[in-house]
Design a protein around this motif. Structure first.
Motif, PDB file in Angstrom:
ATOM      1  N   LEU A  41      40.536  50.563  41.990  1.00 11.22           N
ATOM      2  CA  LEU A  41      39.387  49.946  41.314  1.00 11.22           C
ATOM      3  C   LEU A  41      39.200  48.508  41.768  1.00 11.22           C
ATOM      4  CD1 LEU A  41      37.167  50.126  39.100  1.00 11.22           C
ATOM      5  CD2 LEU A  41      38.925  49.362  37.456  1.00 11.22           C
ATOM      6  N   ILE A  42      37.998  48.202  42.240  1.00 13.17           N
ATOM      7  CA  ILE A  42      37.627  46.846  42.645  1.00 13.17           C
ATOM      8  C   ILE A  42      36.563  46.358  41.678  1.00 13.17           C
ATOM      9  CG2 ILE A  42      36.641  45.412  44.473  1.00 13.17           C
ATOM     10  CD1 ILE A  42      37.732  47.391  46.503  1.00 13.17           C
ATOM     11  N   VAL A  43      36.838  45.229  41.014  1.00 18.71           N
ATOM     12  CA  VAL A  43      35.995  44.758  39.917  1.00 18.71           C
ATOM     13  C   VAL A  43      35.280  43.465  40.299  1.00 18.71           C
ATOM     14  CG1 VAL A  43      35.954  44.007  37.506  1.00 18.71           C
ATOM     15  CG2 VAL A  43      37.580  45.776  38.237  1.00 18.71           C
ATOM     16  N   ASN A  44      33.958  43.456  40.072  1.00 20.03           N
ATOM     17  CA  ASN A  44      33.188  42.228  40.151  1.00 20.03           C
ATOM     18  C   ASN A  44      32.939  41.749  38.726  1.00 20.03           C
ATOM     19  OD1 ASN A  44      31.410  40.124  40.484  1.00 20.03           O
ATOM     20  ND2 ASN A  44      29.913  41.275  41.683  1.00 20.03           N
ATOM     21  N   PRO A  45      33.696  40.782  38.228  1.00 15.94           N
ATOM     22  CA  PRO A  45      33.573  40.383  36.825  1.00 15.94           C
ATOM     23  C   PRO A  45      32.234  39.741  36.483  1.00 15.94           C
ATOM     24  CG  PRO A  45      34.957  38.829  38.018  1.00 15.94           C
ATOM     25  CD  PRO A  45      34.689  39.976  38.948  1.00 15.94           C
ATOM     26  N   ALA A  46      31.537  39.210  37.484  1.00 16.85           N
ATOM     27  CA  ALA A  46      30.258  38.530  37.242  1.00 16.85           C
ATOM     28  C   ALA A  46      29.080  39.491  37.231  1.00 16.85           C
ATOM     29  CB  ALA A  46      30.032  37.460  38.313  1.00 16.85           C
ATOM     30  N   SER A  47      29.283  40.723  37.657  1.00 16.25           N
ATOM     31  CA  SER A  47      28.172  41.666  37.771  1.00 16.25           C
ATOM     32  C   SER A  47      27.556  41.959  36.411  1.00 16.25           C
ATOM     33  CB  SER A  47      28.667  42.968  38.404  1.00 16.25           C
ATOM     34  OG  SER A  47      27.597  43.845  38.645  1.00 16.25           O
ATOM     35  N   GLY A  48      26.226  42.099  36.404  1.00 20.37           N
ATOM     36  CA  GLY A  48      25.526  42.423  35.167  1.00 20.37           C
ATOM     37  C   GLY A  48      25.700  41.381  34.094  1.00 20.37           C
ATOM     38  N   SER A  49      25.625  40.113  34.499  1.00 13.86           N
ATOM     39  CA  SER A  49      25.780  38.997  33.550  1.00 13.86           C
ATOM     40  C   SER A  49      27.105  39.071  32.782  1.00 13.86           C
ATOM     41  CB  SER A  49      24.614  38.959  32.560  1.00 13.86           C
ATOM     42  OG  SER A  49      23.390  38.766  33.234  1.00 13.86           O
ATOM     43  N   GLY A  50      28.167  39.452  33.501  1.00 14.35           N
ATOM     44  CA  GLY A  50      29.493  39.483  32.886  1.00 14.35           C
ATOM     45  C   GLY A  50      29.931  40.842  32.389  1.00 14.35           C
ATOM     46  N   LYS A  51      29.108  41.890  32.573  1.00 12.46           N
ATOM     47  CA  LYS A  51      29.493  43.227  32.123  1.00 12.46           C
ATOM     48  C   LYS A  51      30.743  43.719  32.833  1.00 12.46           C
ATOM     49  CE  LYS A  51      25.068  45.236  30.665  1.00 12.46           C
ATOM     50  NZ  LYS A  51      24.082  46.316  30.956  1.00 12.46           N
ATOM     51  N   GLY A  52      30.867  43.373  34.110  1.00  7.77           N
ATOM     52  CA  GLY A  52      32.035  43.812  34.864  1.00  7.77           C
ATOM     53  C   GLY A  52      33.333  43.375  34.198  1.00  7.77           C
ATOM     54  N   PHE A  69      43.683  56.681  38.222  1.00  7.64           N
ATOM     55  CA  PHE A  69      43.831  55.237  38.394  1.00  7.64           C
ATOM     56  C   PHE A  69      44.915  54.937  39.422  1.00  7.64           C
ATOM     57  CE2 PHE A  69      45.624  51.068  37.185  1.00  7.64           C
ATOM     58  CZ  PHE A  69      44.476  50.293  37.275  1.00  7.64           C
ATOM     59  N   GLY A  70      44.525  54.186  40.470  1.00  6.77           N
ATOM     60  CA  GLY A  70      45.468  53.874  41.541  1.00  6.77           C
ATOM     61  C   GLY A  70      45.663  52.396  41.769  1.00  6.77           C
ATOM     62  N   GLY A  71      45.374  51.571  40.753  1.00  2.00           N
ATOM     63  CA  GLY A  71      45.517  50.129  40.902  1.00  2.00           C
ATOM     64  C   GLY A  71      44.184  49.428  40.718  1.00  2.00           C
ATOM     65  N   VAL A  72      44.219  48.094  40.630  1.00  7.27           N
ATOM     66  CA  VAL A  72      43.006  47.332  40.380  1.00  7.27           C
ATOM     67  C   VAL A  72      43.144  45.944  40.983  1.00  7.27           C
ATOM     68  CG1 VAL A  72      43.844  46.480  38.144  1.00  7.27           C
ATOM     69  CG2 VAL A  72      41.385  46.528  38.583  1.00  7.27           C
ATOM     70  N   SER A  73      42.030  45.391  41.387  1.00 12.11           N
ATOM     71  CA  SER A  73      41.973  43.994  41.790  1.00 12.11           C
ATOM     72  C   SER A  73      40.610  43.446  41.378  1.00 12.11           C
ATOM     73  CB  SER A  73      42.174  43.822  43.290  1.00 12.11           C
ATOM     74  OG  SER A  73      42.284  42.459  43.624  1.00 12.11           O
ATOM     75  N   VAL A  74      40.613  42.202  40.915  1.00 12.28           N
ATOM     76  CA  VAL A  74      39.404  41.567  40.392  1.00 12.28           C
ATOM     77  C   VAL A  74      38.976  40.441  41.326  1.00 12.28           C
ATOM     78  CG1 VAL A  74      38.377  40.370  38.415  1.00 12.28           C
ATOM     79  CG2 VAL A  74      40.148  42.107  38.049  1.00 12.28           C
ATOM     80  N   SER A  75      37.705  40.410  41.661  1.00 10.84           N
ATOM     81  CA  SER A  75      37.170  39.362  42.535  1.00 10.84           C
ATOM     82  C   SER A  75      37.343  37.997  41.891  1.00 10.84           C
ATOM     83  CB  SER A  75      35.687  39.626  42.812  1.00 10.84           C
ATOM     84  OG  SER A  75      35.095  38.525  43.460  1.00 10.84           O
ATOM     85  N   ARG A  76      37.686  37.019  42.730  1.00  8.64           N
ATOM     86  CA  ARG A  76      37.840  35.650  42.257  1.00  8.64           C
ATOM     87  C   ARG A  76      36.624  34.799  42.590  1.00  8.64           C
ATOM     88  NH1 ARG A  76      43.825  36.182  44.209  1.00  8.64           N
ATOM     89  NH2 ARG A  76      42.937  35.806  46.271  1.00  8.64           N
TER      90      ARG A  76
END
Length: 340
Positions: A41-52, A69-76
């Protein structure tokens, strides 16, 4: 391909055994257990006005419950999604689930193509949409519901998808890959202005529509030279859309006949029309019927070049690039994507 980039390790990435090869243009992945079904899972926390950011815990729980689920990383920050994608591939992940929007998918795609060790046809992308426009998922048919999207990841149905390439700028041209549509002229200018929004409207669909209306009243048509199939077309143009899929701008069907696996670029050029006509014709873009207007030109090609004086702004999958000149090409069936 572009040169391979070297990155330092990413926090929260973990190695995984390579999954079985993707075999057919439409198929169901083998569910051999373990990493064969897992999605990183690759997460864009800013997407959708913070929905991510807000929905990440919910998505992780649902993926764990589904056993994928095989792991996760969040964009900085800007550019980090591409780095994460390239490093995840280097650590053995071949299935990348994206929590974000069209811009997230575009940046991850460019990360996939930035590395050269693993063929892109060994990689699959799965979209969990929380963005503003979510135009790419409209063509591939992915559900809006995160719950249904995670079920689609678990089923593992995938198809090969074309990838566009756009070289832009002068004198040295830059390269950007895209999954959906590259827009020029009016489209590029609207995207540039939207990204300048501040305050509560920033990142919301309403900001896009407000910007469209404002831009209609002050944007100037440009003389554009389009080269394709050995011919040059001189058109006084309002906007150009070149792409693989059908929608952009939050649901506008700019390329109603596009197919994402035919190896061809669909092209729509909106020619000269008055401001009043533009305003009244805008609703026709929602169902693609505007392409029947006499001032609209449509083409299909494997490659085209765009020149204009002055240069006009370009965007790809909702990301501002730069200005013309530009060359656009298509790589047929270059990556796997999840479909319902």
């Amino acid at each position: 391909m572009v040169a391979t980039r070297k990155y330092s390790p990413v926090f929260m990435l973990k190695s995984a055994a390579p999954i079985d090869r993707f075999q057919d243009a439409t198929h169901r992945q083998k569910e051999a257990g373990g990493a064969a079904r897992e999605w990183f899972l690759i997460v864009n926390p800013a997407s959708g006005s913070g929905k991510g950011k807000r929905l990440q815990p919910k998505v992780e729980r649902a993926m764990r419950q589904a056993g994928i689920f095989g792991g996760v990383s969040v964009s900085r920050g800007p550019g980090d999604l591409a780095r994460i994608a390239a490093e995840a591939i280097g650590l053995g992940h071949r299935r990348l689930a994206l929590l974000g929007g069209d811009g997230t998918a575009n940046e991850v795609l460019n990360g996939v193509f930035s590395q050269e060790e693993i063929p892109t046809t060994d990689i699959a992308l799965g979209m969990l949409s929380v963005g503003t426009g979510n135009d790419w998922m409209r063509t591939i048919g992915m559900p809006k519901s995160l719950e249904e999207g995670i079920k689609a990841l678990a089923r593992g149905n995938t198809r090969l998808h074309d990838v566009g390439q756009v070289w832009y700028g002068a004198p040295e041209q830059k390269l950007r890959y895209f999954l959906n549509i590259t827009g020029a002229g009016f489209d590029g200018e609207v995207t540039r202005r939207v990204q300048g929004w501040k305050g509560w409207l920033a990142g919301r669909k309403l900001s896009y529509w407000v910007t469209i209306v404002r831009t209609l009243f002050d944007y100037k048509h440009t003389q554009v030279a389009i080269q394709l199939e050995g011919k040059e077309h001189q058109i006084t143009a309002l906007s150009l859309a070149v792409g693989i899929c059908r929608y952009n701008g939050g649901g506008m069907m700019q390329l109603p006949e596009a197919a994402f696996d035919d190896g061809l670029l669909d092209v729509t050029v909106v020619g000269k029309m008055s401001t009043l006509e533009m305003v009244f014709r805008l609703p026709l873009m929602l169902d693609g019927s505007f392409t029947r207007l006499s001032s609209v030109h449509t083409f299909r090609t494997k490659e085209l070049r765009i020149r204009s004086e002055p240069g006009i702004w370009l965007e790809a999958d909702g990301e501002v690039l730069g200005c013309t000149p530009a060359r656009v090409t298509c790589l047929q069936e270059a990556i796997w994507v999840v479909v319902p």
